[in-house]
Design an enzyme around this catalytic site. Structure first.
Site, PDB file in Angstrom:
ATOM      1  N   ASN A 184       0.852  -1.190   0.000  1.00 26.32           N
ATOM      2  CA  ASN A 184       0.000   0.000   0.000  1.00 26.32           C
ATOM      3  C   ASN A 184       0.888   1.240   0.000  1.00 26.32           C
ATOM      4  O   ASN A 184       1.529   1.551   1.002  1.00 26.32           O
ATOM      5  CB  ASN A 184      -0.895  -0.027   1.244  1.00 26.32           C
ATOM      6  CG  ASN A 184      -1.809   1.175   1.321  1.00 26.32           C
ATOM      7  OD1 ASN A 184      -1.797   2.043   0.444  1.00 26.32           O
ATOM      8  ND2 ASN A 184      -2.601   1.240   2.380  1.00 26.32           N
ATOM      9  N   THR A 211     -15.679  -2.639  -0.001  1.00 27.63           N
ATOM     10  CA  THR A 211     -16.843  -2.153   0.735  1.00 27.63           C
ATOM     11  C   THR A 211     -18.014  -3.125   0.726  1.00 27.63           C
ATOM     12  O   THR A 211     -18.748  -3.236   1.712  1.00 27.63           O
ATOM     13  CB  THR A 211     -17.253  -0.791   0.136  1.00 27.63           C
ATOM     14  OG1 THR A 211     -16.123   0.082   0.215  1.00 27.63           O
ATOM     15  CG2 THR A 211     -18.410  -0.171   0.881  1.00 27.63           C
ATOM     16  N   CYS A 239      -0.037   5.781   1.504  1.00 27.96           N
ATOM     17  CA  CYS A 239       0.093   6.391   2.820  1.00 27.96           C
ATOM     18  C   CYS A 239       0.859   7.697   2.702  1.00 27.96           C
ATOM     19  O   CYS A 239       1.689   7.863   1.826  1.00 27.96           O
ATOM     20  CB  CYS A 239       0.857   5.476   3.757  1.00 27.96           C
ATOM     21  SG  CYS A 239       0.544   3.762   3.436  1.00 27.96           S
ATOM     22  N   GLY A 258     -12.611  -1.541  -6.839  1.00 30.41           N
ATOM     23  CA  GLY A 258     -13.351  -0.293  -6.744  1.00 30.41           C
ATOM     24  C   GLY A 258     -14.830  -0.486  -7.004  1.00 30.41           C
ATOM     25  O   GLY A 258     -15.257  -0.594  -8.143  1.00 30.41           O
ATOM     26  N   ASN A 276      -6.914   2.129  -4.898  1.00 32.51           N
ATOM     27  CA  ASN A 276      -7.173   2.428  -3.503  1.00 32.51           C
ATOM     28  C   ASN A 276      -8.276   3.490  -3.469  1.00 32.51           C
ATOM     29  O   ASN A 276      -8.795   3.868  -4.511  1.00 32.51           O
ATOM     30  CB  ASN A 276      -5.880   2.941  -2.840  1.00 32.51           C
ATOM     31  CG  ASN A 276      -5.802   2.519  -1.377  1.00 32.51           C
ATOM     32  OD1 ASN A 276      -6.774   2.665  -0.643  1.00 32.51           O
ATOM     33  ND2 ASN A 276      -4.665   2.005  -0.952  1.00 32.51           N
ATOM     34  N   GLY A 296     -16.564   2.173  -2.742  1.00 34.55           N
ATOM     35  CA  GLY A 296     -17.934   1.752  -3.033  1.00 34.55           C
ATOM     36  C   GLY A 296     -18.358   2.035  -4.468  1.00 34.55           C
ATOM     37  O   GLY A 296     -17.579   2.558  -5.268  1.00 34.55           O
TER      38      GLY A 296
HETATM   39  C1  LIG Z   1     -12.695   0.776   5.884  1.00 34.44           C
HETATM   40  C2  LIG Z   1     -11.637   0.582   4.850  1.00 34.44           C
HETATM   41  C3  LIG Z   1     -10.320   0.271   5.216  1.00 34.44           C
HETATM   42  C4  LIG Z   1      -9.327   0.101   4.276  1.00 34.44           C
HETATM   43  N1  LIG Z   1      -8.047  -0.228   4.658  1.00 34.44           N
HETATM   44  C5  LIG Z   1      -7.087  -0.476   3.708  1.00 34.44           C
HETATM   45  C6  LIG Z   1      -5.767  -0.909   4.078  1.00 34.44           C
HETATM   46  O1  LIG Z   1      -5.475  -1.106   5.246  1.00 34.44           O
HETATM   47  N2  LIG Z   1      -4.842  -1.098   3.101  1.00 34.44           N
HETATM   48  C7  LIG Z   1      -5.151  -0.899   1.776  1.00 34.44           C
HETATM   49  O2  LIG Z   1      -4.289  -1.103   0.903  1.00 34.44           O
HETATM   50  N3  LIG Z   1      -6.395  -0.520   1.388  1.00 34.44           N
HETATM   51  C8  LIG Z   1      -7.365  -0.302   2.330  1.00 34.44           C
HETATM   52  N4  LIG Z   1      -8.644   0.076   1.926  1.00 34.44           N
HETATM   53  C9  LIG Z   1      -8.942   0.238   0.503  1.00 34.44           C
HETATM   54  C10 LIG Z   1      -9.609  -1.016  -0.068  1.00 34.44           C
HETATM   55  O3  LIG Z   1      -8.760  -2.115   0.021  1.00 34.44           O
HETATM   56  C11 LIG Z   1     -10.027  -0.782  -1.530  1.00 34.44           C
HETATM   57  O4  LIG Z   1      -8.867  -0.480  -2.305  1.00 34.44           O
HETATM   58  C12 LIG Z   1     -11.012   0.363  -1.689  1.00 34.44           C
HETATM   59  O5  LIG Z   1     -11.940   0.347  -0.640  1.00 34.44           O
HETATM   60  C13 LIG Z   1     -11.776   0.322  -3.013  1.00 34.44           C
HETATM   61  O6  LIG Z   1     -12.534  -0.835  -3.159  1.00 34.44           O
HETATM   62  P1  LIG Z   1     -14.121  -0.915  -2.806  1.00 34.44           P
HETATM   63  O7  LIG Z   1     -14.779   0.216  -3.543  1.00 34.44           O
HETATM   64  O8  LIG Z   1     -14.553  -2.251  -3.286  1.00 34.44           O
HETATM   65  O9  LIG Z   1     -14.249  -0.756  -1.348  1.00 34.44           O
HETATM   66  C14 LIG Z   1      -9.637   0.248   2.896  1.00 34.44           C
HETATM   67  C15 LIG Z   1     -10.951   0.559   2.521  1.00 34.44           C
HETATM   68  C16 LIG Z   1     -11.956   0.716   3.467  1.00 34.44           C
HETATM   69  C17 LIG Z   1     -13.359   1.042   3.010  1.00 34.44           C
END
Ligand SMILES: Cc1cc2nc3c(=O)[nH]c(=O)nc-3n(C[C@H](O)[C@H](O)[C@H](O)COP(=O)(O)O)c2cc1C
Ligand SMILES: Cc1cc2nc3c(=O)[nH]c(=O)nc-3n(C[C@H](O)[C@H](O)[C@H](O)COP(=O)(O)OP(=O)(O)OC[C@H]3O[C@@H](n4cnc5c(N)ncnc54)[C@H](O)[C@@H]3O)c2cc1C
Ligand SMILES: Cc1cc2nc3c(=O)[nH]c(=O)nc-3n(C[C@H](O)[C@H](O)[C@H](O)COP(=O)(O)OP(=O)(O)OC[C@H]3O[C@@H](n4cnc5c(N)ncnc54)[C@H](O)[C@@H]3O)c2cc1C
Ligand SMILES: Cc1cc2nc3c(=O)[nH]c(=O)nc-3n(C[C@H](O)[C@H](O)[C@H](O)COP(=O)(O)O)c2cc1C
Ligand code: FES
Ligand code: FES
Lengths: 306, 264, 306, 264
Positions: A130, A269, A133, A246, A195, A220
């Site tokens: 990741n 999500t 950050c 995503g 991300n 989401g």
């Molecule tokens: C509550 C939450 C915590 C997350 N924590 C991390 C993390 O620790 N490391 C990381 O690489 N991405 C993290 N993400 C990003 C997700 O892995 C993903 O890339 C992002 O939510 C997009 O996908 P989605 O639309 O299906 O949620 C986090 C996302 C959410 C919603």
């Protein structure tokens, strides 16, 4: 028809039974979901991001809902690599599915150190990095937006890792193909994208940002069209496998990403909304392939005609 | 666990309050006071996230009841459910009240926060610990009456307060704590509380003054309900770390919480 | 209470009765909406983008719906500056509201020429400059992503314009404050943000991109949290007035943008859903202000406490 | 114009077909065949955009009727409306059929594309141009029967086709064009057509072969319906420019359209 379609994919050396994984930070360390869904049906689990030392995370409120989206500023709260290995990996090792650790650091060197530790950890099959950050040395601007830093982190990870290294790209950039190319050139085995997108919400009654951290990351269904565009652009730019992420809620969403050029997908999500989403998608992929006479999922990759 | 529950009945109680009965035998069977469920309020994306609700009653016929106030899109969708509709539940979640610690209890509820308090009262009554005081507060008479009806049916009398004085004592629930102490053996009494955050903070402060143990059931925004998202953080008193309400709570000892850092 | 709250705002010299405008490309040339809503109640109308020569636009399909969003690739179809002045301005001149022309070009010089022509056009009160168009000379990368080009276009516009010049920023950048600062330093009277976010959708049955142009721009409630973040960041970075745009559907949405630092707002996609959205928002602003005892809308600007 | 209409009635016709009556006197009053309305199908964001529907009937009591097929979220929401619910309409929009150009007409409908065809048939009947042929096609008998019921009630007999042969002629509507020509004075006959794009393209080609004027009512994705978004483009034949279906159409002369560039 007749035959069951082949769902196996290869992500830079990591071989998965099917292309459906759970996204980091949205599936805990796996155990949280074990009573709600059959996690062995998943292609892989990506664990919550871990750093060298434990982190307490951001002050609350940490989440809020937006139109078809979730805004979060968890602040990368995690138990640290030591407790991860001691308390979380034993469960993961027993799972019938592949396990990808997700790492984060404040300095480039942190990433190398984490890779070295995880490479010797039985039960971890690959490392996702990741880079979204904040970069402490560069005044908080994210590592993931500067192609040179992306290359540097990728190199460090590759040098220190015996496992496949997946670089997870940030969408908060002008041109995603620049960071994608930088990671690929520096030896990344695969890329995952996207991300969360940096975003914000305001409470007009309290006249305050909703999140304690003011700014957070949007995930989401709202972001799916942006993620899909970035996967498609990146697929034209690099030759290594891509993992599309995503807003994926359904098998149709997953297929959109595969048609755009992804080898596999991650569900984020949606796990919060229906813990069985990943399982449902695996099932839906087979159904779609049967209906379209597709024998092997790899035939669908990038298969859009213009 | 994950259960697709069918709606058995839904009743509008007035003042935007509703009670819904769901056939969910597996969850109902193991539910305890202050356990909660995550309800998926829409099959689509509006709203996107599930909503958390305390379990109000769990009956031996497999019915789980929720008492809720219609506030926004999620509760509006639930209020439109009709018998036989199906709804996805995850539960029972969280750590329930620990009702075995004291002989006597003062139960304090604000508004719809009465839901887990009712289940706690029934539990205590069933376990024959009858020296119970229930203090229930709301803004107006119209709001408080539907909330205390079910207590009457099981012969528990609530001490009620309303902000506008239209029913019971005019004022806040905290006003009735001191009077209640006269009826209890305070060395063996605990407080159990659920309601709006400022109310719980006030009750916590009174309990600290009185030196009585107080358990509160907190509310925060929740995305997952199962300690996966880490979104439901509340600051731990005297630490830079956080509790997660869905797993470490929703029930906490009031003195473990850093109330000043809890935004209402 | 008692008094009606003051809604007047000043956008770099352009004085508006209230801060609610319609966004370019979503309100036609005003006339289309005149029978559906009282356009005189709006603070200003921003006309559909115009170029020196007429443009036919992109091949269809040009639009598709996404989760809480609209994806479009209209391709800047427009009648050209000549017909705009001859056929569209006469109606706009008769409106009781301010009129902002929106311009676009293939080359930096086009922008200057358009500003010069519009400055002499009775009925136009300000010029909004769309820099999110592909830059023909630089191989199609949008003008709006490079701070130097943004500065150059801004300078050309200011030199050629007698009217206030509003630069409309693209959200498809790593750091919106860089382009914002570039435009402000080059003399922009105000900034509007955001334009649409580049995005894509795929039809899994046809295995084709949904849009004829493959890639399009995402608008609507889905993007509001991203837009709000960019307005807030920009408000910390520059001192000129900002116009907040992105997913505004209600007065509450508009107030979020004002609290984030916007002087005014534009309503885009929402016009398609309810043509009376702008009018409703003007009304809703007064209501909010009465409820909160706010006398002047300018008191709300940037008024979030952290 | 913009009108908030109340639902008067809604009938499920089977085969995912519905007919809804809306009290919308101002729009109903000036509606003509192939005019359409934009319907806001949700007060929220799911789905976000309004949906376009041809006007099926407009009655003197101020009722506007729509005939629709349930396909996705928008039509699902409409199918759930109940009498007295309110719904936002914009209309009447577009350029209607020009029915004054010929003495006789062959009207051709595919599936739910029959909606504007029915209104056209009623109009022609009222204006005493009785040499009408109506050809209506669908996939199956179950789909075609509900679509032609209202024609029977006004004594118009439809020539029907089904793909599976379960009712009427087995095949496509184009198969019945040549037989119909024997009943018409072709020098004074026009074709009016609405249905799926490939069907309209086939009818357009037959009309060109026969040298008869053909008007089609096209469908495209629409965001605004009032020529503001420029989203509803279709390529003009022999030009690099585009029509906008909501304003220049939905009715076009078939020979004005570049059919090859119309994606179905
Ligand atoms: C509550 C939450 C915590 C997350 N924590 C991390 C993390 O620790 N490391 C990381 O690489 N991405 C993290 N993400 C990003 C997700 O892995 C993903 O890339 C992002 O939510 C997009 O996908 P989605 O639309 O299906 O949620 C986090 C996302 C959410 C919603
Ligand atoms: C453990 C727990 C138990 C609860 N028990 C009950 C109950 O028994 N009866 C009842 O009526 N309500 C209960 N709530 C509150 C209930 O979850 C919210 O009222 C509901 O989520 C509102 O959703 P909405 O879409 O209708 O309104 P929204 O418009 O989403 O929100 C209205 C208000 O509720 C808050 N809220 C929204 N979503 C959540 C969430 N996921 N978690 C916490 N707060 C939220 C928002 O901050 C806002 O102030 C409980 C909450 C928690 C955390
Ligand atoms: C002028 C006009 C008149 C129409 N008249 C009728 C009618 O009388 N009866 C009827 O049943 N249908 C009619 N339609 C089609 C109707 O608009 C779509 O069936 C409806 O929008 C589907 O919405 P949905 O959310 O249910 O499905 P979705 O899931 O949104 O879409 C289902 C299918 O309909 C298409 N579609 C979706 N939205 C639109 C849109 N805004 N415009 C055009 N196509 C769209 C999609 O491409 C998809 O293939 C008409 C369309 C137009 C343009
Ligand atoms: C159909 C459509 C056409 C647009 N055309 C233009 C345009 O010509 N010029 C411009 O600067 N922005 C154009 N935009 C962008 C909008 O003005 C606005 O910046 C964007 O849609 C975000 O606002 P919204 O979410 O409220 O729609 C267009 C947007 C849409 C949806
Ligand atoms: S709600 Fe997700 S961790 Fe508590
Ligand atoms: S639908 Fe918007 S221009 Fe036709």
């Amino acid at each position: 028809m007749g035959q069951t379609p082949r769902l196996k994919v290869d992500i830079g050396g990591l071989k998965l039974d099917n292309p459906v994984m759970t996204a980091s930070g949205t599936f805990g360390y796996g155990e949280e979901f074990s009573q709600l869904t059959d996690i062995d049906r998943l292609g892989a689990i990506v664990a919550k991001g871990i750093s060298l030392l434990p982190r307490p995370g951001n002050p609350p409120p940490r989440i809020c809902e937006t139109a078809a989206g979730l805004l979060n500023a968890i602040g990368l709260e995690n138990v640290g690599i030591k407790r991860f290995i001691r308390e979380k990996v034993p469960f993961l090792r027993r799972c019938g599915t592949k396990v990808i650790a997700n790492i984060l650091g404040d300095r480039v060197e942190d990433y190398g150190e984490l890779c070295a530790i995880l490479s010797d950890c039985d039960g971890v099959d690959a490392i996702e990095v990741n880079i979204s950050c904040p970069n402490v040395k560069k005044g908080g601007m994210a590592f993931g937006t500067d192609p040179d830093t992306v290359a540097e982190i990728t190199k460090t990870c590759k040098e220190n890792s015996k496992l496949p290294v997946i670089i997870k790209l940030s969408p908060n950039v002008t041109d995603i193909t620049l960071t994608a190319r930088a990671a690929a050139a520096a030896g990344a085995d695969a890329l995952s994208l996207i991300n969360t997108i940096t975003a914000m919400a305001i409470d007009t009654e309290k006249r305050k940002a909703v999140l304690g951290n003011i700014i957070g990351g949007l995930s989401g269904p709202a972001i799916k069209p942006v993620a899909l565009r970035m996967v498609w652009q990146t697929a034209q730019a690099v030759d290594i496998p891509l993992i599309g992420i995503g807003g994926i809620m359904t098998a149709t969403d997953a297929i959109e990403f595969i048609l755009a050029g992804a080898t596999a997908v991650q569900v984020g999500t949606a796990n919060f909304i229906n813990p069985g989403t990943g399982e449902d998608i695996v099932h839906g992929l087979s159904e779609y392939m049967n209906r379209h006479g597709t024998r092997d999922i790899n035939e669908l990759r990038g298969a859009i005609n213009s | 666990m994950l259960e697709n529950a069918r709606v058995k009945n839904i009743v509008s109680l007035g003042a935007e309050l509703f009670r819904i009965g769901l056939h969910s035998p597996r969850i109902a069977k193991i539910s305890r006071p202050a356990h909660f469920v995550m309800v998926r309020t829409s099959p689509g994306i509006s709203p996107l996230l599930c909503r958390p609700f305390s379990i109000y009653q769990s009956n031996t016929d497999g019915t789980l009841e929720i008492l809720f106030r219609r506030l926004g899109p999620g509760t509006t969708n639930i209020s439109r459910l009709r018998p036989r509709d199906e709804v996805q539940l995850t539960g029972p979640l969280g750590t329930p009240f620990d009702l075995g610690r004291r002989e006597e209890y003062i139960l304090i509820a604000g508004g719809v926060g009465i839901a887990p308090i009712f289940m706690a009262a029934k539990h205590l009554q069933r376990h024959k610990r009858r020296n119970l005081t229930v203090i229930a507060g709301a803004a107006t008479a119209a709001e408080i009456h539907p909330l205390i009806q079910d207590f009457k049916d099981i012969d528990i009398i609530c001490d009620i307060t309303t902000v506008d004085g239209s029913a019971g004592h005019k004022g806040l629930v905290t006003d009735l704590i001191t009077p209640a102490t006269t009826k209890h053996d305070m060395g063996h009494t605990g407080i159990i509380c659920c309601g709006p955050t400022p109310m719980m903070a006030a009750v916590a402060a009174r309990a600290a003054d009185l030196g009585i143990e107080c358990q509160v059931s907190l509310e925060t925004m929740m995305a997952c309900g199962i300690s996966a998202c880490l979104g439901c953080a509340v600051a731990i008193r005297g630490s830079e770390k956080y509790f997660h309400v869905c797993k470490d709570g929703p029930v906490f000892r009031a003195d473990e919480i850093e109330w000043d850092r809890l935004r209402d």
